[in-house]
Each structure stands twice: as structure tokens, then as C-alpha cells.
Design an enzyme around this catalytic site. Sequence first.
Site, mmCIF file in Angstrom:
data_model
loop_
_atom_site.group_PDB
_atom_site.id
_atom_site.type_symbol
_atom_site.label_atom_id
_atom_site.label_comp_id
_atom_site.label_asym_id
_atom_site.label_seq_id
_atom_site.Cartn_x
_atom_site.Cartn_y
_atom_site.Cartn_z
ATOM 1 N N ASP A 1 -1.171 1.167 -3.874
ATOM 2 C CA ASP A 1 -2.074 0.153 -4.431
ATOM 3 C C ASP A 1 -3.442 0.721 -4.780
ATOM 4 O O ASP A 1 -4.348 -0.022 -5.149
ATOM 5 C CB ASP A 1 -2.218 -1.034 -3.473
ATOM 6 C CG ASP A 1 -2.994 -0.697 -2.212
ATOM 7 O OD1 ASP A 1 -3.036 0.493 -1.832
ATOM 8 O OD2 ASP A 1 -3.538 -1.623 -1.585
ATOM 9 N N ASP B 1 -5.957 1.947 -3.139
ATOM 10 C CA ASP B 1 -7.189 1.691 -2.404
ATOM 11 C C ASP B 1 -7.629 2.917 -1.615
ATOM 12 O O ASP B 1 -8.649 2.887 -0.931
ATOM 13 C CB ASP B 1 -7.060 0.465 -1.488
ATOM 14 C CG ASP B 1 -6.072 0.652 -0.346
ATOM 15 O OD1 ASP B 1 -5.308 1.648 -0.356
ATOM 16 O OD2 ASP B 1 -6.044 -0.210 0.555
ATOM 17 N N ASP C 1 -2.542 6.130 -3.385
ATOM 18 C CA ASP C 1 -1.362 5.534 -2.762
ATOM 19 C C ASP C 1 -0.877 4.393 -3.652
ATOM 20 O O ASP C 1 -1.372 4.208 -4.760
ATOM 21 C CB ASP C 1 -1.672 5.062 -1.336
ATOM 22 C CG ASP C 1 -2.767 3.999 -1.306
ATOM 23 O OD1 ASP C 1 -3.530 3.892 -2.278
ATOM 24 O OD2 ASP C 1 -2.851 3.270 -0.296
ATOM 25 N N SER D 1 0.813 -1.208 0.000
ATOM 26 C CA SER D 1 0.000 0.000 0.000
ATOM 27 C C SER D 1 0.849 1.260 0.000
ATOM 28 O O SER D 1 1.616 1.494 -0.920
ATOM 29 C CB SER D 1 -0.954 -0.044 1.197
ATOM 30 O OG SER D 1 -1.916 0.979 1.139
#
Length: 453
Positions: A249, A251, A247, A104
Site C-alpha cells: 500500500d 506507506d 510495500d 499493506s
Amino acid sequence: MARLFGTDGVRGLANRDLTAELAVDLSVAAAHILGERGEFSGHRPVAVLGRDTRLSGEFLGAAVAAGLASAGVDVLDAGVLPTPAVAYLTAATGADLGVVISASHNPMPDNGIKFFARGGHKLDDSVEEAIERRLGEPWERPTGDAVGRIVPSPQLAAQYVEHVDAAVRAFAASDAPLAGVHLVVDAAHGAASAVGPLALANAGARVTTIHASPDGLNINDGVGSTHLEQLQAAVVEAGADLGVAFDGDADRCLAVDHTGAVVNGDQIMGLLAIAMKEAGALYRSTLVATVMSNLGLHQAMRRAGVDIVETAVGDRYVLEAMREGGYSLGGEQSGHVIVAEHATTGDGILTALLLGARVAGAGPLRDQCAGIETLPQVLINVPNADRSRVHTDVELQAAVAASRKELGDAGRVLLRPSGTEPLVRVMVEAATAEDAQRHASSLATVVAARLGL
């Protein structure tokens, strides 16, 4: 032994804490546990695999694919894709599980492994614990045509883009929901570098893209949702209507308005809650948020006729409350926003699309944020404290009660014991920064005196 799974999968320093061997073992154990639970009953199991742009994701992804295939699971390797895309595709393809290789917003040397169950939902704690217990166990390995296949599946990215495109068109009731909007996208050199700008452009936005040239080393490196300074400058320089930042990833999503002012997750949730309520799409006129959401959000939602259900910190707890209550919108101040009709986890690209559509339909982001004030907040971590007595120490509770009485409806006090270390977090919000600091400092002193080890 310390628990491997945290609140968001297994994470650690790649090739030191999180090794190829561990990735294989985790994948094999996950296949066995899910198989024994009946997830694979009557058919050949399939997994969707995706990763972010970290260099270590290449060998860890290969290790996960090898582990699953060795346990008889076919693997659809989607390559670089955001976490929410893998969650969606796990459900959309009818796969039995999904796996994401990502840490992340963490620095590049870290990485992580996150599993999704059928339907694209995060695994329950009990399932993660069962996987840990089975690591390294002897097992009977399939042979011949019983081993799994690993199938490169880059076409799955287009399926995800079509999904979020359909979602924003339905939200805005328009075939070009972002028409007329100039939007700057900071992709953090991460998993959304390709699909994020594409999805926004497909929806009609004029897109200026920054930090979308991943080289395996530069993910989250001073860019993205944890470093908004360059996005702020780019929006002002380009004269854009707004900017969005993902960010690593993708999400989560944070934003800035046309003046470069930051729009945080609370404000984004508030804007979307109002929009969904106006459209009759906000179930029971309720938003789900964590205890860390600002009092200003609570005040704004009260004025808008929206209730708030509070949860513990962590998007998994937000999602649990949403599923239990059937609620349609929830999220965190950090930018994880979950729209239940279209996602099973926070989806930064979907959030950016909905935010852009709201600007296209209702006017400048700055004007819409004016009604969702962020009150001054002070957070003090008190180390070496007995966290077990936070809610039972009489003198501490008296001090908390006194602060709450003085602040009244214009402030808020929250004491949170850490879940992993002898630490107590003191958070105070107030109408002025001076009041917030004064009460937080006073309470932190009481915590140290009463709970100090």
C-alpha cells in the site's frame, strides 16, 4: 470477543475472516459513530475510498461503498491508490472520512480495512471500540434521495501526485529536484505501481521500474520492501544511483545505494533529519522514532545535534507523539516515515522523492549513510513467559542491569512483552555481533527461568 481492530485497522484472511458482510457492517457502524460525534453535522457526508491491487479488494471495496452509501454517505471511489494518498485526499477534499482496503505488506490472500477521520488522521482507539460495539445493530435506514451516491473518482490520483510533487520541490527549493538521478523503483505490484514511478519522473528523475504489473494475485509476492534482493540486483545492473522499494500500500519505503547495499528506515530518517535541520525545518531539532530504532541512529543523531523522542512500536504511536509535541519528522526502522508538513501517515512515495532529492543535492547515498552506522542487533523471542512480570522480577532486572553496565554507551538492552501473546522479546545491540548474541542469549535464559509458565 477478541478485538477486531489491531494497530492498523481490521485485517484477516479475505472472504474468511474479513468478509463482505463484515465490510458492510463496519462501514455502517463507522458512519453511525462518526455521525453521532458530530462529524457530519450540517452537511451531506462524504468519504474517500481507495484500495491496493489485491483481487479481494474489488469485492471488499464494493462492500464498503455499499455500506457507506446505505448509511447516507456519498463515496468518492478513487480506485487503486496508496494508503497515504487516501489519507491526504481525505483532508484535501474536505471529506468526513477515508477508507483504505489493504493489508499493506501482508501476503495477497489477506486484506484489511482502515478508516481515517476528517483531516486524514487514523481513528482513536475509543472510536474504533465504539464502532465494534455497534456492529450488527438495528438501525433506521435512509431512503430516496437520502441514500449516498458512489462516484468513480480516478482524477484524485493526479491530485495526490501534484501534492507530493509540490512537497519535494519545496524541500529541495528546485523545479527539478531529482534532475540527474537515475532511480530504480520496485512497486511490489501494489498500489504505487502507477503513481509511484509517475511522481518520481515528474520530479526529474530517470526512472527504471520493476514489479509494477499487478494482476490481483502478485502483490508482495517475493518483491517490494520486504524482499529487496531483486531491487539490489537491478540497481547494480542498471548502474543506477539508488533504488527504492514500496510495500503493497506504499506507506513505507526502503532503499539501496548504488552498490546494492540496503538503506533501512533508520538511515533514511537520519538522512532526512539532517537535511531538515540544515534547512531549519526540523522542529526543535527532534526526530521521533520507536524503541526499536538502532542505537547507531541515536549515536549519529547525537553527533548531528538532533534529539530523539522514543515511542512504542507502531507508526500510530509515532504520529501521536509528533502531534502532541508538534514535531516535524518521525518514523520506524521498517520504512514508515512521516513528514508532518505534508502527510498524516507514512508515505513511501514522498519518502522516495525526498531521498532522491537529497542524493541529487548532497551526493551518493552510500557516502551519506557512512555516518549512520547500524550496530549488530539480536532479537530473541521467549515463548510461554509471564509478560506481566518483565519489569518487576528482581533477578531479571538485575541481569538486565548487569548487561547494560557491561555494554555501556556502546550497546543497548530492551525487553518487550508482547501485547497479544505470552511472549517476551529480548533485544540487544552491541558493538560486535558476538557481544550482542552473548548478552541476548544470556538474558533470554533468565527470562525463561524466571518468567516461564
